[in-house]
Design a protein around this motif. Structure first.
Motif, PDB file in Angstrom:
ATOM      1  N   PHE A 155       0.870  -1.178   0.000  1.00  0.00           N
ATOM      2  CA  PHE A 155       0.000   0.000   0.000  1.00  0.00           C
ATOM      3  C   PHE A 155       0.909   1.231   0.000  1.00  0.00           C
ATOM      4  O   PHE A 155       1.929   1.243   0.689  1.00  0.00           O
ATOM      5  N   SER A 156       0.552   2.257  -0.746  1.00  0.00           N
ATOM      6  CA  SER A 156       1.398   3.453  -0.797  1.00  0.00           C
ATOM      7  C   SER A 156       0.578   4.690  -1.126  1.00  0.00           C
ATOM      8  O   SER A 156      -0.331   4.634  -1.960  1.00  0.00           O
ATOM      9  N   ALA A 157       0.927   5.800  -0.476  1.00  0.00           N
ATOM     10  CA  ALA A 157       0.345   7.105  -0.807  1.00  0.00           C
ATOM     11  C   ALA A 157       1.430   8.054  -1.311  1.00  0.00           C
ATOM     12  O   ALA A 157       1.257   9.271  -1.324  1.00  0.00           O
ATOM     13  N   ARG A 158       2.554   7.506  -1.770  1.00  0.00           N
ATOM     14  CA  ARG A 158       3.724   8.313  -2.109  1.00  0.00           C
ATOM     15  C   ARG A 158       3.530   9.166  -3.362  1.00  0.00           C
ATOM     16  O   ARG A 158       4.232  10.158  -3.545  1.00  0.00           O
ATOM     17  N   GLN A 159       2.605   8.785  -4.223  1.00  0.00           N
ATOM     18  CA  GLN A 159       2.431   9.554  -5.448  1.00  0.00           C
ATOM     19  C   GLN A 159       1.674  10.857  -5.206  1.00  0.00           C
ATOM     20  O   GLN A 159       1.604  11.712  -6.088  1.00  0.00           O
ATOM     21  N   THR A 160       1.103  11.033  -4.031  1.00  0.00           N
ATOM     22  CA  THR A 160       0.411  12.276  -3.678  1.00  0.00           C
ATOM     23  C   THR A 160       1.294  13.480  -4.008  1.00  0.00           C
ATOM     24  O   THR A 160       2.493  13.475  -3.731  1.00  0.00           O
ATOM     25  N   ARG A 161       0.708  14.507  -4.584  1.00  0.00           N
ATOM     26  CA  ARG A 161       1.514  15.681  -4.963  1.00  0.00           C
ATOM     27  C   ARG A 161       0.760  16.981  -4.693  1.00  0.00           C
ATOM     28  O   ARG A 161      -0.466  16.994  -4.568  1.00  0.00           O
ATOM     29  N   PHE A 162       1.537  18.061  -4.635  1.00  0.00           N
ATOM     30  CA  PHE A 162       0.989  19.380  -4.320  1.00  0.00           C
ATOM     31  C   PHE A 162       1.784  20.424  -5.090  1.00  0.00           C
ATOM     32  O   PHE A 162       3.007  20.317  -5.211  1.00  0.00           O
ATOM     33  N   PHE A 163       1.085  21.436  -5.607  1.00  0.00           N
ATOM     34  CA  PHE A 163       1.811  22.506  -6.288  1.00  0.00           C
ATOM     35  C   PHE A 163       1.248  23.870  -5.914  1.00  0.00           C
ATOM     36  O   PHE A 163       0.082  24.014  -5.548  1.00  0.00           O
ATOM     37  N   LEU A 164       2.112  24.870  -6.016  1.00  0.00           N
ATOM     38  CA  LEU A 164       1.764  26.276  -5.852  1.00  0.00           C
ATOM     39  C   LEU A 164       2.143  27.022  -7.121  1.00  0.00           C
ATOM     40  O   LEU A 164       3.231  26.814  -7.668  1.00  0.00           O
ATOM     41  N   LYS A 165       1.253  27.908  -7.567  1.00  0.00           N
ATOM     42  CA  LYS A 165       1.552  28.763  -8.704  1.00  0.00           C
ATOM     43  C   LYS A 165       1.369  30.218  -8.297  1.00  0.00           C
ATOM     44  O   LYS A 165       0.494  30.527  -7.487  1.00  0.00           O
ATOM     45  N   THR A 166       2.197  31.075  -8.854  1.00  0.00           N
ATOM     46  CA  THR A 166       2.045  32.505  -8.596  1.00  0.00           C
ATOM     47  C   THR A 166       2.030  33.260  -9.913  1.00  0.00           C
ATOM     48  O   THR A 166       2.632  32.830 -10.914  1.00  0.00           O
ATOM     49  N   GLU A 167       1.335  34.371  -9.909  1.00  0.00           N
ATOM     50  CA  GLU A 167       1.346  35.294 -11.045  1.00  0.00           C
ATOM     51  C   GLU A 167       1.300  36.709 -10.493  1.00  0.00           C
ATOM     52  O   GLU A 167       0.390  37.057  -9.741  1.00  0.00           O
ATOM     53  N   THR A 168       2.298  37.515 -10.834  1.00  0.00           N
ATOM     54  CA  THR A 168       2.440  38.860 -10.288  1.00  0.00           C
ATOM     55  C   THR A 168       2.151  39.906 -11.350  1.00  0.00           C
ATOM     56  O   THR A 168       2.643  39.817 -12.477  1.00  0.00           O
TER      57      THR A 168
END
Length: 453
Positions: free
Chosen positions: A146-159
């Motif tokens: 069993f694995s949850a390692r592929q979970t991912r998160f990203f942040l984007k910015t636009e100024t």
């Protein structure tokens, strides 16, 4: 008087009706009826007729005003919905807009290998790595993880910088192929940088998918990649320029070499970047991509004794996604070249081998995949895919222990009860064969649940 009395008598019923159009239709019908009755009576005064005509004109103007008001309200509601959607996953910091996203994914994998046991806690048990399929050994049983390692998160910015310029950034993390906890107690894994780049107008500076790789051609798979033996797959730092469908990039160089004993050397002596030129053509049909890469493979004797040489690597890749019917699609990729080893199938073979005189012999490779996705209903869909890899190894320089060919096939069934949630099951069969004829296969059943946000 007759007109006034009729309108007043109709007003209570009009007020009880909440639909503006229905009320206007009813009032207009009443006024039209009045005019007809007055026309039929000789005693109807000219002033009454004029008043009725004015009332009908007022109703027409009111209807036009209601339509304009409704259109304005619709635009306001639409803009409010867009703003609400943006605010749902983002916020402002001064002149910078910050948005975020990603997914949480659980994988349950049961796999068996015919040519040897894959060690517990090995990344080769988290997803298919063609070059790591064991060959020549005893078959393993079915192992479940069993694995949850592929979970991912990203942040984007636009100024907002004004002057018609656009500047932004993207930072993305996941937990694959990193050190951390174990399966006995914590299953804790350190986050890693997947992507981190800056965009300024047409320029990109930072780490992202290689320009030589067409990410949007990859089929939907429960496995981390899917058609791994047949695909270009690489993320690395680069400088990229984009103008419409044309992209030109200078990317991270790195030469991998096979020694006469079959060992892998990562030289680290590269001095010139890999150069990629790519063109994307999109339309209602889907998209087509053509990419070409040129490389300078290099190793220096100050690191590896008598090995001191450089050589040219090159390749082309054609890929795309073609829409079929309303929702189905066909995806493909075909790649060929010399000195492309580290770009194909997670570095199945190396870029070059070492000749007896210490010079480099680039290794030719050929690879590709095809996949078809079909929607059974709005909530059920399936993908079937097959991929293939072949290396033209100079066996006298590499020994027979290196991979000669590898291929895989898989099929899945995915259910999305609601748009952000995917629940799927997939069967995969993969095989690897070395130059000396030894082979091994992998059979895998994978169940996944993924929530995108």
């Amino acid at each position: 008087m007759l007109l006034s009395a009729t309108i007043l008598s109709a007003s209570p019923a009009w007020a009880q009706n909440n639909d503006v159009d229905a009320r206007l239709d009813r009032l207009e019908a009443l006024v039209s009826g009045l005019i007809e009755r007055m026309d039929a009576k000789d005693q109807a005064s000219a002033s009454d007729v004029a008043t009725a005509e004015q009332a009908r004109q007022a109703i027409s103007e009111t209807r036009a005003l209601a339509e304009r008001t409704s259109a304005v309200e619709g635009k306001i509601a639409e803009q409010a919905a867009v703003t609400q959607k943006e605010d749902a996953n983002g916020f402002n910091v001064g002149k910078t807009r910050v948005t975020y996203g990603g997914y949480v994914k659980l994988d349950v994998i049961t796999e068996r290998t015919s040519g040897g046991q894959v060690p517990s806690n090995s990344i080769a048990r988290d997803f298919l790595i063609p070059g790591a399929i064991p060959v020549g050994g005893e078959a393993s049983g079915f192992d479940t993880d069993f694995s949850a390692r592929q979970t991912r998160f990203f942040l984007k910015t636009e100024t907002d910088v004004g002057d018609d310029h656009k500047i932004g950034s993207h930072i993305e993390l996941d937990f694959m192929v990193t050190d951390g906890g174990n399966e006995r107690v914590s299953n804790s894994f350190a986050p890693r940088v997947r992507q981190a780049y800056i965009t300024f107008d047409n320029w990109l500076f930072g780490q992202t998918w290689s320009t030589f790789q067409d990410v949007s051609a990859l089929p939907e798979a429960m496995d981390f990649i899917g058609p791994t033996p047949g695909t270009v797959f690489d993320r690395q730092p680069m400088i990229r320029y984009t103008n419409g469908g044309l992209q030109i990039a200078l990317e991270q160089p790195e030469t991998t070499i096979t020694t006469p004993t079959g060992a892998r050397i990562v030289a680290g002596d590269d001095s010139l970047p890999d150069m990629v030129v790519r063109y994307n053509h999109t339309g209602d049909f889907g998209h087509l991509t053509a990419a070409a890469i040129g490389r300078v493979l290099r190793v220096n004797e100050d690191d590896f004794g008598l090995i001191n040489d450089s050589s040219i690597g090159y390749g082309i890749s054609l890929s795309g996604k073609l829409n079929i019917g309303e929702r189905d699609d066909f995806r493909f990729m075909a790649t060929a070249g010399e000195g492309l080893g580290r770009y194909i199938g997670l570095n199945i073979v190396n870029d070059a081998a070492v000749r007896a005189d210490g010079s480099l012999s680039p290794i030719a490779t050929y690879s590709g995949f095809a996949a078809y996705r079909h929607f059974w209903t709005e909530k059920w869909r399936s993908t079937i895919s097959g991929s293939y890899f072949k290396a033209d190894n100079p066996v006298l320089l590499t020994t027979g222990l290196v991979t000669d060919e590898s291929w895989n096939v898989f099929g899945n069934l995915v259910y999305s009860p609601v748009a952000p949630l995917d629940i799927g099951i997939e069967y995969m069969y993969a095989k690897r064969q070395t130059e000396d004829g030894a082979s091994g296969n992998l059979q895998k059943i994978q169940m996944s649940a993924k929530y995108k946000f």
